[in-house]
Design an enzyme around this catalytic site. Structure first.
Site, PDB file in Angstrom:
ATOM      1  N   CYS A  78       0.812  -1.222   0.000  1.00 53.73           N
ATOM      2  CA  CYS A  78       0.000   0.000   0.000  1.00 53.73           C
ATOM      3  C   CYS A  78       0.847   1.274   0.000  1.00 53.73           C
ATOM      4  O   CYS A  78       0.678   2.151  -0.844  1.00 53.73           O
ATOM      5  CB  CYS A  78      -0.988  -0.003   1.155  1.00 53.73           C
ATOM      6  SG  CYS A  78      -0.242  -0.007   2.804  1.00 53.73           S
ATOM      7  N   HIS A 131      -2.499   0.747   6.945  1.00 53.41           N
ATOM      8  CA  HIS A 131      -2.827   0.768   5.514  1.00 53.41           C
ATOM      9  C   HIS A 131      -3.065   2.202   5.063  1.00 53.41           C
ATOM     10  O   HIS A 131      -3.523   3.047   5.840  1.00 53.41           O
ATOM     11  CB  HIS A 131      -4.081  -0.075   5.245  1.00 53.41           C
ATOM     12  CG  HIS A 131      -4.356  -0.279   3.784  1.00 53.41           C
ATOM     13  ND1 HIS A 131      -3.647  -1.175   3.020  1.00 53.41           N
ATOM     14  CD2 HIS A 131      -5.253   0.316   2.952  1.00 53.41           C
ATOM     15  CE1 HIS A 131      -4.104  -1.133   1.777  1.00 53.41           C
ATOM     16  NE2 HIS A 131      -5.070  -0.235   1.705  1.00 53.41           N
ATOM     17  N   ASN A 143      -5.752   1.707  -4.127  1.00 54.14           N
ATOM     18  CA  ASN A 143      -4.789   1.185  -3.160  1.00 54.14           C
ATOM     19  C   ASN A 143      -4.295  -0.192  -3.564  1.00 54.14           C
ATOM     20  O   ASN A 143      -4.831  -0.835  -4.463  1.00 54.14           O
ATOM     21  CB  ASN A 143      -5.433   1.129  -1.780  1.00 54.14           C
ATOM     22  CG  ASN A 143      -6.519   0.075  -1.664  1.00 54.14           C
ATOM     23  OD1 ASN A 143      -6.422  -0.829  -0.851  1.00 54.14           O
ATOM     24  ND2 ASN A 143      -7.572   0.160  -2.464  1.00 54.14           N
TER      25      ASN A 143
END
EC number: 3.2.1.17
Length: 170
Positions: A78, A131, A143
Site C-alpha cells: 500500500c 494501511h 490502493n
C-alpha cells in the site's frame, strides 16, 4: 478529463465492451464545481498533480499485492504504491503507512478531495496505522491490498470499519 477518457477506454477494452462508464463524467462534475465556492481548489492546487499521481498508479491496476514492495520491479504494498506514485508528481513521502500518516495534515472526510490520503488501522498486527490509499473522491480510494492493486469502497464494509483518518500532504 483526458485521464477519465483514457481510463474509460482502457476499462472498456479490458472488459471487451464498447464503452465503460460515462465519458462525460468530468463535464458533469465540473458543472457543479464551477458554481460552487471559488476558494475550493484541488489538493496541492492543481488537477495536474492529481492526474500525474493517478496516471502512474493506474499503470499497476490489477497487479498483485507485494508485501514490502516499493517499485514496479518488486511490485507494491500500500505505502509503496503511494510513495512511488506521488514521487512521479514531485512529492517525496516516507516509506510506511504509519510514516505517511505522520507526514500529512489531518482533515475531515468532508474536506477530503481527490489526491488526499486515507489511513486505516487494525488491518494486521502492528503499528496503529497499517494501511494507506489514495482518495479519489465519492467515497472511494485507489490502493494495493490483499486483493491486488484496485479501487476500493470506503462507504461501508471492511474499509469503513478500519478507517482512521484522512490526510493532506503538507
Amino acid at each position: 478529463k483526458k485521464l477519465a477518457l483514457d481510463f474509460s477506454r482502457l476499462q472498456a477494452f479490458k472488459m471487451g465492451w464498447k464503452s465503460y462508464g460515462d465519458p462525460s463524467y468530468v463535464d458533469h462534475v465540473m458543472r457543479y464545481v464551477k458554481g460552487s465556492d471559488k476558494n475550493v481548489k484541488p489538493v496541492n492546487g492543481s488537477m495536474d498533480f492529481y492526474e500525474t499521481v493517478m496516471k502512474e498508479a493506474l499503470k499497476y491496476e490489477g497487479q498483485p499485492y507485494a508485501w514490502g514492495g516499493s517499485n514496479p520491479k518488486t511490485g507494491f504494498d500500500c505505502s509503496g504504491l503511494v510513495q512511488w506514485s506521488f514521487a512521479k508528481a514531485g512529492i517525496t513521502l516516507p516509506r510506511t503507512a504509519q510514516e505517511q500518516h505522520g507526514a500529512t495534515k489531518k482533515i475531515s472526510e468532508k474536506e477530503a478531495t481527490a489526491g488526499d490520503l486515507v489511513f486505516f488501522g487494525g488491518t494486521y498486527e502492528g503499528k496503529a496505522i497499517t494501511h494507506v490509499g489514495i482518495y479519489v473522491g465519492d467515497g472511494r480510494m485507489f490502493n494495493s491490498n490483499d486483493s491486488g492493486i484496485e479501487y476500493s469502497d470506503l462507504k461501508s464494509g471492511y474499509w469503513r470499519e478500519h478507517l482512521v483518518s484522512f490526510g493532506r500532504i503538507k
